[in-house]
Motif scaffolding. Structure first.
Motif, PDB file in Angstrom:
ATOM      1  N   GLU A 261      -0.551  -7.191   8.464  1.00 49.26           N
ATOM      2  CA  GLU A 261      -0.598  -7.514   7.028  1.00 49.26           C
ATOM      3  C   GLU A 261      -1.385  -6.438   6.253  1.00 49.26           C
ATOM      4  OE1 GLU A 261      -1.760 -11.593   6.052  1.00 49.26           O
ATOM      5  OE2 GLU A 261      -2.572 -10.888   4.142  1.00 49.26           O
ATOM      6  N   ARG A 265       0.005  -3.723   3.500  1.00 52.73           N
ATOM      7  CA  ARG A 265      -0.592  -3.624   2.157  1.00 52.73           C
ATOM      8  C   ARG A 265      -1.004  -2.171   1.881  1.00 52.73           C
ATOM      9  NH1 ARG A 265      -4.050  -8.335   2.054  1.00 52.73           N
ATOM     10  NH2 ARG A 265      -2.050  -9.347   1.795  1.00 52.73           N
ATOM     11  N   HIS A 269       0.306   0.183  -1.067  1.00 56.87           N
ATOM     12  CA  HIS A 269      -0.694   0.686  -2.004  1.00 56.87           C
ATOM     13  C   HIS A 269      -0.673   2.216  -2.076  1.00 56.87           C
ATOM     14  CE1 HIS A 269      -4.489   0.563  -4.159  1.00 56.87           C
ATOM     15  NE2 HIS A 269      -4.956   1.472  -3.337  1.00 56.87           N
TER      16      HIS A 269
END
Ligand code: ATP
Ligand code: FE2
Length: 352
Positions: A261, A265, A269
């Motif tokens: 996870e 991310r 990003h």
């Protein structure tokens, strides 16, 4: 020096040939290992000895004694089996981070060898070595890195000439968590591979497994993680009488999902499509598989080096030593003191 940032890393690094072999010495914690790379950056086999504590965790002083006892015969074996001493043109060693007494053994061996052979010494950052050996061997360009080892769990991306830590564990490393859980079950260090075997056995015996009754908490905050809560909850499941294989499977599913996870991310990003795994826990087939699925779903790709280059090894230290020699300069004896708390983002990355 002007660096063409459009050139893929490995090609640029290969085109800068150096004549001879760089020897690498690893001694940050449980492993004393010697490996090397040739002038083109191709790694040799590493020859290693591991501390396996009978009970409890690793004791720094005992691990250092182990390294001091094994350094001589590992070096002799390495020179007999892998490289000719006359081909060695530099000695790289893990300067940090790690356990002080262990680091000092590796640094002393490196200093004496460098002086004896009259070749340069190169102090390297152990965490960056885990990254660079993967980048060099997998041929990826500008990945997000999931560095999952005993002591470290970090997601990292390169920015402005440094590897920046975008997120990391706020308590213990994922490998330490697995080792601690294993130790409580009487499984000796390193616990990760045995947990993997038990989880696979649960899957073989239960082709359609369910997490009902095996749920564990996992702590993800933004791009940071924590593993002590999941460790305690998993220990409680065993105390409650759940089968050990089932708990190992659930532990892997939850802990790896948290890592994947934060890696996803970080990729979103940082706008990157490549993922690179490194560190001992990256040997785990389930973690490798989860990273591939996540990367495929994003239209990206996940890379991981062969297992012998994921765990601590001398060749990864030689790989980074060679890059530092090619693009930077050797380490003066006066700057060769070990750095227990050296951070991933302290080392300038001069190469592409
Ligand atoms: P660092 O200093 O980078 O934190 P380290 O000292 O933890 O490194 P590594 O060799 O990178 O050393 O990693 C060792 C860890 O990897 C141990 O915690 C071990 O349990 C874990 N590990 C090894 N193989 C597996 C596996 N197949 N599955 C899960 N964990 C594994
Ligand atoms: Fe490591």
């Amino acid at each position: 020096m002007v660096i063409d940032i459009s050139t893929p890393s490995c090609e640029a690094n290969r085109s800068r040939d150096i004549k001879g072999v760089v020897l690498g010495i690893e001694s940050t914690a449980h492993t004393f290992s010697i490996g090397s790379v040739d002038g083109m950056g191709v790694p040799s086999k590493s020859i290693s000895a591991f501390v396996r504590p009978v009970e409890g965790g690793i004791h720094p002083r005992e691990a250092a004694d182990h390294h001091a006892q094994h350094a001589g015969h590992i070096l002799r074996r390495f020179l007999d089996e892998e490289v000719a001493i006359s081909d060695i043109i530099a000695i790289a060693f893990s300067q940090g981070p790690g356990l002080g007494p262990c680091l000092r053994i590796g640094a002393s061996v490196a200093r004496s060898l460098a002086m004896r052979l009259d070749v340069p010494l190169v102090g390297v950052n152990h965490c960056v070595a885990h990254i660079e050996v993967g980048r060099e061997r997998c041929g990826c360009d500008d990945p997000v890195l999931l560095y999952a080892s005993g002591g470290n769990t970090q997601v990292i991306a390169r920015l402005d000439g440094r590897y920046r830590v975008l997120g990391e564990t706020l308590d213990i490393g994922i490998g330490n968590m697995l080792d601690k859980f294993a130790r409580e079950q009487g499984i000796p260090f390193p616990g990760g591979p045995e947990i993997e075997r038990l989880a696979q056995k649960w899957l073989l015996d239960n082709p359609k497994p369910s997490l009902d009754g095996l749920e564990l908490p996992y702590a993800v905050q933004g791009m940071d993680l924590a593993f002590s809560g999941i460790l305690n909850a998993a220990l409680n499941l065993v105390d409650r009488g759940e089968p050990l294989e089932a708990v190992c499977w659930s532990l892997q599913e939850h802990a790896f999902a948290a890592c994947v996870e934060v890696a996803e991310r970080a990729m979103a990003h940082a706008g990157k499509s490549e993922l690179l795994l490194g560190g001992g826990v990256a040997c785990n087939e389930r973690l490798r598989g989860m990273c591939s699925i996540m990367s495929d779903n994003r239209g990206g790709v996940s890379h991981v080096p062969i297992k012998s280059l994921c765990v601590d090894n001398g060749s990864m230290i030689a790989t980074l030593g060679r890059l530092q020699l090619l693009w930077g300069k050797p380490t003066e004896l006066s700057d060769s003191a070990v750095r227990q708390d050296l951070r991933t983002d302290e080392t300038p990355i001069l190469w592409n």
